[in-house]
Design a protein around this motif. Structure first.
Motif, short mmCIF file in Angstrom:
data_model
loop_
_atom_site.label_atom_id
_atom_site.label_comp_id
_atom_site.label_asym_id
_atom_site.label_seq_id
_atom_site.Cartn_x
_atom_site.Cartn_y
_atom_site.Cartn_z
N GLY A 1 -23.28 -1.54 8.90
CA GLY A 1 -23.24 -1.11 7.50
C GLY A 1 -22.64 -2.20 6.65
O GLY A 1 -22.46 -3.33 7.12
N ILE B 1 -20.99 -5.45 7.94
CA ILE B 1 -20.06 -5.23 9.05
C ILE B 1 -20.82 -5.25 10.37
O ILE B 1 -21.82 -4.54 10.53
N ARG C 1 2.72 8.00 -0.01
CA ARG C 1 1.49 8.10 -0.81
C ARG C 1 1.13 9.53 -1.19
O ARG C 1 0.83 9.79 -2.35
N TYR D 1 -19.95 10.37 1.64
CA TYR D 1 -19.70 9.52 2.81
C TYR D 1 -18.71 10.16 3.78
O TYR D 1 -18.69 9.87 4.96
N ASP E 1 0.80 -1.23 0.00
CA ASP E 1 0.00 0.00 0.00
C ASP E 1 0.83 1.28 0.00
O ASP E 1 0.29 2.36 -0.14
N ARG F 1 -8.19 16.14 1.96
CA ARG F 1 -9.23 15.18 1.61
C ARG F 1 -10.60 15.81 1.82
O ARG F 1 -11.51 15.61 1.03
N GLN G 1 -7.74 8.98 -0.71
CA GLN G 1 -7.27 8.27 0.49
C GLN G 1 -5.78 8.48 0.72
O GLN G 1 -5.27 8.13 1.78
N GLN H 1 -20.63 12.02 6.67
CA GLN H 1 -21.68 11.41 7.48
C GLN H 1 -21.09 10.26 8.27
O GLN H 1 -20.19 9.58 7.80
N SER H 2 -21.68 9.99 9.45
CA SER H 2 -21.21 8.80 10.14
C SER H 2 -21.91 7.60 9.53
O SER H 2 -22.95 7.71 8.89
N LEU H 3 -21.29 6.44 9.74
CA LEU H 3 -21.79 5.21 9.15
C LEU H 3 -23.09 4.79 9.84
O LEU H 3 -24.04 4.35 9.20
N ALA H 4 -23.10 4.93 11.15
CA ALA H 4 -24.28 4.49 11.90
C ALA H 4 -24.27 5.13 13.28
O ALA H 4 -23.24 5.62 13.73
N VAL I 1 -14.28 2.68 12.04
CA VAL I 1 -14.23 1.39 11.38
C VAL I 1 -13.39 1.54 10.12
O VAL I 1 -13.68 2.38 9.26
N ILE J 1 -17.47 1.84 3.11
CA ILE J 1 -16.19 2.41 3.52
C ILE J 1 -15.24 2.36 2.33
O ILE J 1 -15.11 1.32 1.68
N PRO J 2 -14.56 3.48 2.03
CA PRO J 2 -13.60 3.42 0.92
C PRO J 2 -12.40 2.56 1.30
O PRO J 2 -12.03 2.51 2.48
N ARG J 3 -11.81 1.86 0.32
CA ARG J 3 -10.57 1.11 0.60
C ARG J 3 -9.54 2.07 1.16
O ARG J 3 -9.43 3.20 0.70
N LEU J 4 -8.75 1.60 2.14
CA LEU J 4 -7.75 2.42 2.83
C LEU J 4 -8.39 3.66 3.43
O LEU J 4 -7.82 4.74 3.43
N GLY J 5 -9.62 3.48 3.91
CA GLY J 5 -10.31 4.60 4.52
C GLY J 5 -11.04 4.17 5.78
O GLY J 5 -10.86 3.05 6.27
N ALA J 6 -11.87 5.05 6.31
CA ALA J 6 -12.59 4.75 7.54
C ALA J 6 -13.91 5.50 7.57
O ALA J 6 -14.09 6.50 6.87
N ARG J 7 -14.85 4.98 8.36
CA ARG J 7 -16.09 5.70 8.68
C ARG J 7 -16.27 5.63 10.18
O ARG J 7 -15.64 4.81 10.86
N THR J 8 -17.16 6.46 10.69
CA THR J 8 -17.34 6.46 12.15
C THR J 8 -18.72 5.93 12.52
O THR J 8 -19.67 6.03 11.75
#
Ligand code: SRM
Ligand SMILES: Cc1cc2nc3c(=O)[nH]c(=O)nc-3n(C[C@H](O)[C@H](O)[C@H](O)COP(=O)(O)OP(=O)(O)OC[C@H]3O[C@@H](n4cnc5c(N)ncnc54)[C@H](O)[C@@H]3O)c2cc1C
Ligand code: SF4
Ligand code: FES
Lengths: 814, 111
Positions: B8, B98, A529, A805, A523, A556, A549, A808-811, B30, B13-20
């Motif tokens: 979810g 997940i 990167r 995305y 990676d 970002r 990323q 926003q939070s995922l959940a 995550v 989630i994007p690859r090499l990324g995260a969400r909360t």
């Protein structure tokens, strides 16, 4: 050994000398003593030398701790900090501390250091007067630097100069009052002292030399100094750094033999055979101490004696001096000048480069050296002085340095291959090249930090780190040298090579680069990167798809992250010009989203601070509606274009600097660059827009426009270098665009124009931008081409839902 | 009581990324690696509480956006020479979904 058989060692003074002795003792006789340490200061022991760096903001207090509390625990040492010993009872063999602890000893070690020398001046007791000795002093100075206007330092020796410089770095105007006509007169000759004063004056210090203080003025707190010649130096902070005096109070109370310091023999033992002393509190054969190099020797001898060995004897080594002010190189050792006809002086002086070197010889041997500006050969001269080497054969070449004097030496800099094993590399810790080489080989060390940890070389004042690194590279071979130059841990290839291959082999994705160049990690990492992403974007503006990323968070999400995790929003304000409508829209946004802070930035625009991440798209939407776009305050890209009012309004303005600034900003906004890029346009040489500390500046004159480049007002202040004068606005745009494009294509990632210009030289830049007309035009059109793909407002894109995305939070789980 | 809760899908989630994920115990980050492995840790850097979800992810580490500490995604530990640890949260990936193991979940909002 059984614990019951252990003897009791009590150490008074948790400073550099005491703890070094304990370290040496643990290394040779770990089970001999139960150790108790008393320290007057509330901290575990720290590197006092580095207080100068803490003051100058180069290090934090945490960084200078030598042994943290766990070290004491791990070694079974009872540590009492903030609890000074107040009495020694030699008959009962006990010590008593301020808190009332009474601890018995079989052996006692005094390492109480020294006290700052305070002259008997009226006003000395006023608040605002401090010494420069410990963390508490530094904290006082930093607090003063935050609030107060001016500082004055009394004393132009090592300590005084480092204090003055540190406070200057903290933004205080600083004056320095020195009794003697030249600075550091005990370490430097008159000439080097003058050079030092000249350099420091240029860096903003004010000097009063040959000046004696009569009193510290002030009623409830210090307000300045009055000198004996009647002059007054106003100040809110007075730092007294005129010298030190051994701290002998306790020894005196205990009836030990003392003179200036606590008297010790070659075995570091005091007049009582159960009591030893080391460090700045001692006097050995009439000499007292103020540098760590001899103290480390004392620590070794003392530890050896405490361990029961009787063959170790202390002898003061010759000492060299260095000043720890970044960018100012001073070295001196031994005799500063010829004292009689038997002595000869060899002098080299390059006034243009500010270099001065002097060697003092006696009977074909080096007895002293003073160097200013170029100190690379200091260690070599020092070695010859210690070895009492006969230098007759190279007498007329040696002032030019080892590379010239020594036929076997090749290349420039220090030749570590030619260095003999007993050459002392680290003066503070007395570590020779041989010891370093041995540790590297036997323990398989591969990094500078490891070498520091195992040998202590480079771990005190740090000035020899470059030589230690060179030895490491030399011993471990090419691999390490290549690694040192590589982009990051994922590759040994340097930035320039990676870039060359990207273009030559037409690599258009990060995966392709990593594959073609055999990256060690699939990676990449957080270092390579972002760099690769930029190199690809710059090489293939139309084709490369940006990898968000691989961008630092600010780039970002197109806002600056703050320490509490919220963000700041800075809309572009073209050339620093705004309108009532824009201001109203900003005010409305601030109200609507309850933005806690609205601030005018140092870059002539407005910052909305404390915006939650999820609010960002809505905030941007409102700003967009009022016609505002991202100011890229977060980007390695075009930042601000500052302007002054210019000929439209100002009575001195020669050209329309505001209008020209806006044109430049419209041309350049949105571009990504190796590091941030800032501009300014001033309407006349009064330079109200501060164009001479920008990456690119324009100074308007009657006859046209002076272009200046490579300035930086940040960490390391650098004024611009002149590029050329042009006659029209169109030429300004073309030359500026070409300069920017060449910087984009050739500078390394995270290299600002200032270091880049210094690395490649102004001659090269002039050749490319001014001399080569076709090349300039081509670079300008490459820039204009890449701008087609860059000038898209990232805020507007996200308002429309790009990367939604992110915001926003995922959940939410209750 | 602990419960497995669905938060979810991998593609969120994007690859090499995260969400909360907001939870009663605090925000959880995550992460998704390039090999589509998923990790979850509390979103507070052991250094000064920086939001780790905003860092750059590579291999199985994330670099904190505030002062660049490197945190191991599996253990939540800072890598040497820095010291400290943030708590990992058990996580599983079942058919692209997940799941986090958290204190008794009552409800799941937008997913
Ligand atoms: C907001 C602002 C301070 C202010 O309230 O005035 C600011 C804020 C920050 N500056 Fe600055 N700088 C600001 C003007 C400046 C200036 C003045 C100027 O541009 O005329 C300078 C000196 C000029 C120069 O760059 O040569 C400046 C020199 C720096 C530096 C040192 C750069 C260097 O090369 O030495 C850094 C550190 C870095 O970039 O690595 C820095 C870094 C930062 C960072 C990004 C620190 C960080 O990483 O978080 C701050 C972001 C805070 C935020 O989120 O808003 N800031 N910074 C100014 C924004 C101007 C704007 O409108 O965009
Ligand atoms: C700002 C600064 C910069 C310097 N730069 C350099 C440099 O570049 N190179 C160099 O070689 N040297 C430098 N020095 C000098 C160097 O730091 C000292 O030579 C060294 O610290 C002396 O060690 P020491 O243990 O004798 O004294 P200290 O390190 O001062 O330790 C003595 C300790 O004993 C404690 N103590 C005193 N009395 C008692 C008591 N009764 N009970 C318990 N504890 C007590 C004190 O609080 C103190 O913590 C610098 C010094 C300063 C202040
Ligand atoms: S805004 Fe700039 S000067 Fe101010 S604290 Fe942040 S980085 Fe430092
Ligand atoms: S808060 Fe994460 S590194 Fe400082």
């Amino acid at each position: 050994m059984n614990a019951a058989l252990r003897q009791k060692l009590v150490v008074i003074g948790n400073g550099m000398a005491g703890m070094r002795t304990v370290e040496e003792l643990l290394a040779i006789a770990p089970a001999r003593f139960d150790i108790t340490v008393f320290g007057a200061e509330p901290h575990p022991n720290y590197n006092r030398i580095m207080l100068s760096s803490v003051l100058a903001g180069e290090k934090e207090v945490d960084d200078i701790i030598i042994n943290p509390r766990v070290w004491y625990a791990e070694n079974g040492i009872a540590l009492h900090t903030g609890d000074p010993v107040v009495a020694i009872d030699r008959a009962a063999k006990t010590v008593t501390s301020l808190s009332g602890l009474v601890v018995p000893y079989d052996r006692l070690l005094l390492a109480t250091g020294s006290k700052p020398l305070m002259p008997p001046l009226p006003g000395l007791e006023l608040p605002g007067v401090v010494a420069f000795r410990d963390i508490a002093d530094v904290e006082k100075m930093l607090a003063a630097a935050e609030q107060k206007q001016r500082a004055v330092v009394i004393g132009g020796g090592l300590l005084g100069l480092e204090a003055a410089w540190g406070l200057r770095r903290r933004g205080m105007p600083v004056a320095l009052v020195h009794l003697m006509p030249t600075l550091m007169e005990r370490q430097l000759d008159v000439e080097a002292g003058h050079l030092l004063q000249k350099d420091l004056t240029e860096r903003g210090l004010h000097f009063f030399t040959g000046a004696q203080t009569e009193e510290i003025m002030g009623l409830d707190r210090a307000e300045g100094l009055k000198l004996t010649d009647g002059r007054e130096v106003p100040a809110d902070l007075v730092v007294v750094a005129i010298g030190i005096r051994p701290n002998i109070d306790l020894a005196k109370g205990a009836g030990l033999d003392i003179n200036r310091g606590i008297e010790v023999g070659d075995d570091m033992c005091c007049s009582d055979p159960a009591i030893y002393a080391v460090g700045e509190c001692v006097e050995h054969r009439g000499q007292v101490f103020g540098l760590v190099a001899p103290i480390w020797e004392q620590a070794k001898v003392c530890a050896s004696r405490l361990a029961g060995r009787d063959d170790a004897n202390y002898q003061t080594p010759p000492l060299s001096t260095r000043l720890k002010i970044t960018g100012i190189d001073v070295f001196s050792v031994g005799q500063l000048t010829a004292v009689d006809e038997g002595d000869e002086e060899l002098i080299y002086r390059d006034s243009a480069k500010g270099i001065y070197k002097k060697l003092v010889l006696r009977a074909d041997k080096v007895v002293g050296a003073v160097m200013y500006g170029d100190v690379a050969d200091g260690a070599w001269y020092f070695q010859m002085l210690r070895e009492k080497a006969d230098v007759a054969a190279m007498r007329d070449r040696m002032i030019f340095g080892q590379a010239y004097a020594d036929v076997s030496a090749k290349g420039k800099g220090v030749d570590v291959a030619a260095m003999s094993d007993d050459t002392q590399v680290c003066g503070c810790n007395g570590v020779s090249k041989g010891t370093i080489v041995k540790a590297i080989c036997e323990k398989g060390l591969t990094s500078l930090d490891e070498v520091k940890a195992h040998t202590k070389a480079g771990s005190s004042c740090g000035q020899c780190s470059a030589v230690v690194q060179a030895i490491l590279s030399h011993v471990t071979g090419e691999a390490v040298e290549a690694k040192a130059a590589g982009m990051c841990g994922c590759t040994d290839l340097p930035h320039d090579e990676v870039r060359r291959v990207i273009v030559a082999q037409e690599l258009k994705s990060m995966t392709a680069v990593r594959k073609a160049l055999a990256w060690r990690t699939p990676d990449g990492c957080a270092k390579c990167r972002p760099a690769l992403n930029y190199y690809l974007l710059c090489a293939w503006p139309a084709e490369y798809v940006d990898d968000s990323q691989s961008r630092f968070i600010n780039e970002r999400v197109h806002a600056n992250i703050q320490k509490d995790g919220t963000y700041s929003v800075v809309p572009r304000m073209w050339g620093g010009v705004t309108t009532p409508a824009e201001l109203r829209a900003i005010a409305d946004v601030a109200d609507k989203f309850q933005i806690p802070t609205v601030k005018v930035t140092g870059g002539q625009r407005i910052d909305l601070l404390g915006v939650r991440k999820d609010q960002l798209p809505a905030v941007w939407a409102d700003l967009n509606k009022a016609g505002m776009v991202s100011g890229h305050a977060y980007a390695k890209g075009l930042r601000t274009v500052k302007t002054c009012v210019g000929s439209e309004w100002c009575r001195f303005g020669t050209q329309d600097s505001t209008g020209l600034g806006i044109k430049l900003e419209k041309l350049m906004w949105g571009t990504w660059t190796p590091h941030k890029f800032k501009l300014a346009v001033s309407g006349c040489p009064r330079n109200c827009a501060e164009a001479t500390i920008k990456d690119l500046g324009v100074i308007c004159v009657e006859a046209g426009y002076d272009l200046v480049v490579g300035g930086n007002g940040g960490i390391e202040l650098r004024g611009t270098d002149p590029l050329c004068r042009v006659a029209s606005e169109d030429e300004v745009l073309e030359y500026a665009g070409a300069f920017l494009q060449i910087y984009r294509e050739e500078a390394r990632y995270l290299e600002r124009t200032a270091p880049w210009v210094e690395r490649v030289g102004m001659d090269y830049i002039k050749k490319r931008v001014v001399g080569d007309e076709a090349g300039r035009r081509a670079a300008f059109s490459r820039f204009v081409y890449s701008q087609k793909y860059a000038q898209i407002d990232p805020w507007a894109e996200r308002v429309l839902g790009v990367e939604a995305y992110e915001f926003q939070s995922l959940a939410e789980v209750e | 009581m602990l419960d497995w809760i669905k938060v979810g899908t991998l593609s969120d989630i994007p690859r090499l990324g995260a969400r909360t994920v907001e939870t009663a115990q605090g925000q959880v980050a995550v992460f998704r690696t390039s090999g589509d492995e998923v990790f979850a840790i509390f979103n507070r850097c052991p250094h000064k509480g920086g939001p780790l979800s905003e860092g750059i992810v590579s291999g199985k580490v994330v670099v904190c956006p505030l002062h660049s500490w490197t945190i191991d995604l599996a253990t939540g530990e800072a890598t040497a020479p820095d010291e400290g640890c943030t708590r990992p949260v058990p996580v599983k990936l079942v058919e692209g979904e997940i799941w986090l193991e958290l204190k008794a979940g009552l409800k799941v909002a937008h997913g």
